[in-house]
Design a protein around this motif. Structure first.
Motif, PDB file in Angstrom:
ATOM      1  N   HIS A 142     171.762 -47.406 141.418  1.00 53.74           N
ATOM      2  CA  HIS A 142     172.448 -46.321 140.696  1.00 53.74           C
ATOM      3  C   HIS A 142     172.248 -45.001 141.437  1.00 53.74           C
ATOM      4  CE1 HIS A 142     173.611 -43.581 137.451  1.00 53.74           C
ATOM      5  NE2 HIS A 142     174.268 -44.608 136.961  1.00 53.74           N
ATOM      6  N   PRO A 143     173.281 -44.185 141.550  1.00 55.08           N
ATOM      7  CA  PRO A 143     173.152 -42.936 142.319  1.00 55.08           C
ATOM      8  C   PRO A 143     172.203 -41.914 141.716  1.00 55.08           C
ATOM      9  CG  PRO A 143     175.304 -43.077 141.223  1.00 55.08           C
ATOM     10  CD  PRO A 143     174.666 -44.417 141.089  1.00 55.08           C
ATOM     11  N   ASP A 144     171.897 -42.036 140.422  1.00 52.70           N
ATOM     12  CA  ASP A 144     171.002 -41.076 139.775  1.00 52.70           C
ATOM     13  C   ASP A 144     169.580 -41.648 139.753  1.00 52.70           C
ATOM     14  OD1 ASP A 144     169.706 -39.178 138.277  1.00 52.70           O
ATOM     15  OD2 ASP A 144     171.174 -39.139 136.648  1.00 52.70           O
ATOM     16  N   ALA A 145     168.767 -41.176 140.703  1.00 54.96           N
ATOM     17  CA  ALA A 145     167.392 -41.677 140.811  1.00 54.96           C
ATOM     18  C   ALA A 145     166.454 -41.044 139.797  1.00 54.96           C
ATOM     19  CB  ALA A 145     166.863 -41.426 142.224  1.00 54.96           C
ATOM     20  N   ALA A 146     166.948 -40.110 138.983  1.00 53.90           N
ATOM     21  CA  ALA A 146     166.092 -39.417 138.015  1.00 53.90           C
ATOM     22  C   ALA A 146     166.041 -40.110 136.657  1.00 53.90           C
ATOM     23  CB  ALA A 146     166.568 -37.970 137.838  1.00 53.90           C
ATOM     24  N   ILE A 147     166.772 -41.206 136.483  1.00 50.63           N
ATOM     25  CA  ILE A 147     166.803 -41.861 135.167  1.00 50.63           C
ATOM     26  C   ILE A 147     165.503 -42.623 134.918  1.00 50.63           C
ATOM     27  CG2 ILE A 147     168.017 -43.474 133.672  1.00 50.63           C
ATOM     28  CD1 ILE A 147     170.541 -42.969 135.379  1.00 50.63           C
ATOM     29  N   PHE A 148     165.135 -43.463 135.870  1.00 52.49           N
ATOM     30  CA  PHE A 148     163.918 -44.274 135.747  1.00 52.49           C
ATOM     31  C   PHE A 148     162.793 -43.649 136.563  1.00 52.49           C
ATOM     32  CE2 PHE A 148     166.802 -47.264 134.002  1.00 52.49           C
ATOM     33  CZ  PHE A 148     166.057 -48.171 133.260  1.00 52.49           C
ATOM     34  N   THR A 149     161.592 -43.651 135.996  1.00 53.22           N
ATOM     35  CA  THR A 149     160.427 -43.147 136.724  1.00 53.22           C
ATOM     36  C   THR A 149     159.601 -44.281 137.317  1.00 53.22           C
ATOM     37  OG1 THR A 149     159.095 -43.119 134.696  1.00 53.22           O
ATOM     38  CG2 THR A 149     160.257 -41.079 135.283  1.00 53.22           C
ATOM     39  N   PHE A 150     159.765 -45.501 136.794  1.00 52.13           N
ATOM     40  CA  PHE A 150     158.988 -46.632 137.311  1.00 52.13           C
ATOM     41  C   PHE A 150     159.689 -47.926 136.918  1.00 52.13           C
ATOM     42  CE2 PHE A 150     155.566 -49.697 137.672  1.00 52.13           C
ATOM     43  CZ  PHE A 150     154.853 -49.250 138.784  1.00 52.13           C
ATOM     44  N   LEU A 151     159.869 -48.818 137.881  1.00 53.45           N
ATOM     45  CA  LEU A 151     160.438 -50.130 137.596  1.00 53.45           C
ATOM     46  C   LEU A 151     159.316 -51.162 137.438  1.00 53.45           C
ATOM     47  CD1 LEU A 151     163.612 -50.524 139.842  1.00 53.45           C
ATOM     48  CD2 LEU A 151     163.442 -49.879 137.440  1.00 53.45           C
ATOM     49  N   LEU A 152     159.419 -51.964 136.400  1.00 51.27           N
ATOM     50  CA  LEU A 152     158.421 -52.986 136.097  1.00 51.27           C
ATOM     51  C   LEU A 152     158.908 -54.337 136.618  1.00 51.27           C
ATOM     52  CD1 LEU A 152     157.824 -51.826 132.416  1.00 51.27           C
ATOM     53  CD2 LEU A 152     156.207 -51.524 134.312  1.00 51.27           C
ATOM     54  N   GLU A 153     159.143 -54.416 137.918  1.00 50.87           N
ATOM     55  CA  GLU A 153     159.801 -55.590 138.470  1.00 50.87           C
ATOM     56  C   GLU A 153     159.003 -56.875 138.264  1.00 50.87           C
ATOM     57  OE1 GLU A 153     162.058 -55.246 142.051  1.00 50.87           O
ATOM     58  OE2 GLU A 153     161.659 -53.093 142.188  1.00 50.87           O
ATOM     59  N   GLU A 154     157.711 -56.839 138.563  1.00 49.02           N
ATOM     60  CA  GLU A 154     156.893 -58.052 138.419  1.00 49.02           C
ATOM     61  C   GLU A 154     156.842 -58.503 136.971  1.00 49.02           C
ATOM     62  OE1 GLU A 154     152.273 -59.474 139.262  1.00 49.02           O
ATOM     63  OE2 GLU A 154     153.077 -57.740 140.338  1.00 49.02           O
ATOM     64  N   ARG A 155     156.622 -57.547 136.082  1.00 50.19           N
ATOM     65  CA  ARG A 155     156.562 -57.880 134.656  1.00 50.19           C
ATOM     66  C   ARG A 155     157.914 -58.398 134.166  1.00 50.19           C
ATOM     67  NH1 ARG A 155     153.880 -54.697 129.620  1.00 50.19           N
ATOM     68  NH2 ARG A 155     154.992 -55.789 127.962  1.00 50.19           N
ATOM     69  N   ARG A 213     160.223 -47.788 133.008  1.00 54.57           N
ATOM     70  CA  ARG A 213     160.007 -46.557 132.248  1.00 54.57           C
ATOM     71  C   ARG A 213     161.089 -45.551 132.626  1.00 54.57           C
ATOM     72  NH1 ARG A 213     153.495 -45.593 132.643  1.00 54.57           N
ATOM     73  NH2 ARG A 213     153.042 -46.062 130.461  1.00 54.57           N
ATOM     74  N   VAL A 214     161.500 -44.748 131.627  1.00 55.57           N
ATOM     75  CA  VAL A 214     162.543 -43.768 131.874  1.00 55.57           C
ATOM     76  C   VAL A 214     162.016 -42.341 131.698  1.00 55.57           C
ATOM     77  CG1 VAL A 214     164.586 -45.177 131.466  1.00 55.57           C
ATOM     78  CG2 VAL A 214     163.344 -44.241 129.521  1.00 55.57           C
ATOM     79  N   ASN A 215     162.703 -41.432 132.314  1.00 55.26           N
ATOM     80  CA  ASN A 215     162.335 -40.030 132.388  1.00 55.26           C
ATOM     81  C   ASN A 215     162.372 -39.349 131.016  1.00 55.26           C
ATOM     82  OD1 ASN A 215     161.665 -37.593 133.606  1.00 55.26           O
ATOM     83  ND2 ASN A 215     163.366 -37.633 135.048  1.00 55.26           N
ATOM     84  N   MET A 216     161.800 -38.157 130.948  1.00 53.57           N
ATOM     85  CA  MET A 216     161.721 -37.410 129.700  1.00 53.57           C
ATOM     86  C   MET A 216     161.375 -35.957 129.992  1.00 53.57           C
ATOM     87  SD  MET A 216     157.968 -38.766 128.400  1.00 53.57           S
ATOM     88  CE  MET A 216     157.697 -37.414 127.257  1.00 53.57           C
ATOM     89  N   SER A 217     161.565 -35.085 129.017  1.00 53.89           N
ATOM     90  CA  SER A 217     161.051 -33.723 129.119  1.00 53.89           C
ATOM     91  C   SER A 217     159.530 -33.785 129.202  1.00 53.89           C
ATOM     92  CB  SER A 217     161.434 -32.901 127.884  1.00 53.89           C
ATOM     93  OG  SER A 217     162.824 -32.921 127.653  1.00 53.89           O
ATOM     94  N   GLU A 218     158.930 -32.927 130.011  1.00 52.47           N
ATOM     95  CA  GLU A 218     157.473 -32.973 130.167  1.00 52.47           C
ATOM     96  C   GLU A 218     156.780 -32.834 128.817  1.00 52.47           C
ATOM     97  OE1 GLU A 218     153.955 -31.140 132.993  1.00 52.47           O
ATOM     98  OE2 GLU A 218     155.734 -29.909 132.616  1.00 52.47           O
ATOM     99  N   PHE A 219     155.883 -33.788 128.547  1.00 51.14           N
ATOM    100  CA  PHE A 219     155.110 -33.845 127.299  1.00 51.14           C
ATOM    101  C   PHE A 219     156.012 -33.821 126.064  1.00 51.14           C
ATOM    102  CE2 PHE A 219     151.602 -32.040 130.045  1.00 51.14           C
ATOM    103  CZ  PHE A 219     150.885 -33.232 130.097  1.00 51.14           C
ATOM    104  N   ALA A 220     157.290 -34.195 126.240  1.00 53.97           N
ATOM    105  CA  ALA A 220     158.262 -34.304 125.134  1.00 53.97           C
ATOM    106  C   ALA A 220     158.547 -32.966 124.462  1.00 53.97           C
ATOM    107  CB  ALA A 220     157.778 -35.323 124.088  1.00 53.97           C
ATOM    108  N   PHE A 221     158.296 -31.868 125.173  1.00 54.47           N
ATOM    109  CA  PHE A 221     158.355 -30.562 124.512  1.00 54.47           C
ATOM    110  C   PHE A 221     159.608 -29.773 124.889  1.00 54.47           C
ATOM    111  CE2 PHE A 221     155.414 -26.861 123.030  1.00 54.47           C
ATOM    112  CZ  PHE A 221     155.994 -26.931 121.774  1.00 54.47           C
ATOM    113  N   SER A 222     160.782 -30.402 124.775  1.00 54.44           N
ATOM    114  CA  SER A 222     162.056 -29.704 124.937  1.00 54.44           C
ATOM    115  C   SER A 222     163.179 -30.614 124.484  1.00 54.44           C
ATOM    116  CB  SER A 222     162.286 -29.299 126.394  1.00 54.44           C
ATOM    117  OG  SER A 222     163.642 -28.919 126.602  1.00 54.44           O
ATOM    118  N   GLY A 276     165.932 -39.822 129.759  1.00 56.27           N
ATOM    119  CA  GLY A 276     166.218 -41.037 130.502  1.00 56.27           C
ATOM    120  C   GLY A 276     166.684 -42.169 129.608  1.00 56.27           C
ATOM    121  N   SER A 277     166.168 -42.219 128.388  1.00 58.98           N
ATOM    122  CA  SER A 277     166.588 -43.257 127.442  1.00 58.98           C
ATOM    123  C   SER A 277     168.071 -43.141 127.134  1.00 58.98           C
ATOM    124  CB  SER A 277     165.768 -43.164 126.148  1.00 58.98           C
ATOM    125  OG  SER A 277     164.413 -43.472 126.372  1.00 58.98           O
TER     126      SER A 277
END
Length: 453
Positions: free
Chosen positions: A36-49, A121-130, A160-161
């Motif tokens: 996907h061209p937007d690399a900011a959506i996911f912060t970590f892929l759980l490929e093995e899991r 895991r998907v991206n979010m506002s830092e500490f969910a505060f926005s 990100g969700s």
């Protein structure tokens, strides 16, 4: 995914029938995320899991041991749910080297128990505060509905969700909602977002923002999907068919206080078109003023916000120490406002909250549900918000305004797509119910969804 976005229910039919292999679906999902061209959506892929969980789902389905409708279905997690073996960063660089979680959060365990495949895991506002979804550390996901050449905000804090589901990368992502953080990105991105009553799900292993307000919920494509996820998150057997409600049996109240103040004309027009459809389908709809809503904002002006007070206590050591330099300065600035809130202010707010909640609930009829625009505006462009801090805070306040009323009064709510506004951007219609009215709310939201088409 490589095809049109599919709902949980659509994927479930294919998986349960053997027409779709869970391993192939997991690999397709991971490949779509990577490409996907937007690399900011996911912060970590759980490929093995993901591959291990998909393999286990494949074995169960082939052996006739399906765990139900969710078996083999991919799910993404907002970056504040503990996942065993990984640090929980909550959208912040400050926690990137934190100790790994020893076990999954309770709701992560619950969905794994239902057979779901955690892909990342998907991206979010830092500490969910926005409520805007802007993250200077991991990038800000682009709202997929943005006009060509524009970067509109995704909404937050579950940014990100919202984008992962709207872009068709996953059928569902689990978010949190303290002031609107499920319903806001759902509305901005044109998908379904369900904020459950606070306490409906176990909160073990969820990084908090303000425990007196924090709640959870899925961002997904349909209300049916939300119902399936809701049952699994509570550890219940697979949800059966929706207890169908006829729209003609529903009674709605449209609040005349606060919710329409300064709303964009196109948002109001889209909402009113939806109201007309519901009315034609036989729903009983009235409009009423709610002085309790204005009183919430008067209370905040006098004593400060509960979320700010609790966030300051949670992050006090960070924002008073060296870590502050690594945080989004807008998050630091907003959190520091909590330093001015006294214990007396906080306790008086809690006492007033109980009274306002009781007064609001007494005003509603036993079958009434709230009907309102989720937000007063569509998703704005990101660049002006980055360039002008005053505009950032002003827009953040306005974005959170409608939804935070529900958190303060302990509502549950479902945001549904309701046409488009300025620039062709999505508009959300919010159906809300008093605390613990979740089952009634979900059944009604399914009927509203059907009537809106």
């Amino acid at each position: 995914m490589t095809t049109e976005p599919r709902s949980i229910a659509q994927l479930s039919v294919l998986l349960q029938s053997g027409a779709l292999d869970p391993v192939a679906l997991a690999q397709e999902t991971l490949a779509a995320i990577r490409s996907h061209p937007d690399a900011a959506i996911f912060t970590f892929l759980l490929e093995e899991r993901a591959n291990a969980e998909a393999e286990a789902a494949r074995r169960r389905l082939r052996e006739g041991r399906s765990r139900g409708a969710l078996d083999g279905v991919p799910v993404a997690w907002k970056d504040l749910f503990d996942i065993a073996g990984l640090p929980t960063t909550a959208g912040s660089r400050v926690l990137k080297d934190a100790a790994p979680a020893g076990r999954d959060a309770a709701v992560v365990q619950a969905l794994a128990g239902a057979g779901m495949v955690s892909v990342g895991r998907v991206n979010m506002s830092e500490f969910a505060f926005s409520g805007l979804g802007i993250n200077p550390h991991y990038g800000t996901p682009r709202n997929p509905a943005s006009p060509a050449g524009e970067h509109r905000i995704p909404g937050g804090s579950s940014s990100g969700s919202g984008v992962a589901v709207a872009a068709g990368l996953v059928p569902v992502s689990i978010g949190t909602d303290t002031g609107g953080s499920v319903r806001i990105p759902a509305a901005f991105n044109g998908i379904v977002g369900y904020k459950a009553t606070r306490g409906r799900y176990a909160m073990d292993g969820v990084f908090p923002l303000a425990k007196s307000l924090d709640s959870l919920g899925p961002l997904c494509r349909t209300v049916q999907d939300a119902i399936l996820i809701d049952a699994a998150m509570r550890g219940l057997p697979a949800a059966g068919p929706i207890p169908r409600r006829n729209v003609a049996d529903l009674s709605f109240v449209i609040p005349e206080t606060v919710f329409f103040d300064g709303a964009e004309p196109e948002v109001v027009a889209a909402f009113e078109a939806g109201v007309t459809q519901l009315s034609r389908a036989g729903a009983r709809i009235r409009r009423e003023a709610f002085p309790e809503f204005s009183a919430i904002f008067d209370l905040m002006a006098k004593h400060g916000a509960l979320v700010t007070a609790e966030a300051f206590v949670l992050h006090r050591a960070r924002i008073k120490g060296a870590a502050a330099a690594e945080m989004d300065p807008r998050v630091v600035k907003r959190t520091l406002l909590g330093e001015k809130i006294t214990v007396a202010d906080y306790l008086e707010t809690l006492e007033a909250r109980e009274k306002l909640t009781a007064a609001f609930e007494a005003r509603l009829g036993p079958k009434d549900l709230l009907l309102s625009p989720t937000l007063p505006h569509v998703a704005p462009a990101i660049q002006p918000l980055l360039d002008d801090e005053d505009l950032f805070f002003q827009t953040n306040g306005k974005t959170l305004r409608n939804t935070l009323v529900g958190n303060f009064l302990d509502w549950c709510g479902v945001s549904l797509p309701c046409g488009t506004g300025a620039g062709g951007m999505p508009v959300g219609l919010l159906v809300s119910a008093p605390r613990n009215g979740d089952d009634r709310l979900l059944a009604a939201a399914a009927a509203v969804e059907g009537a809106l088409g």
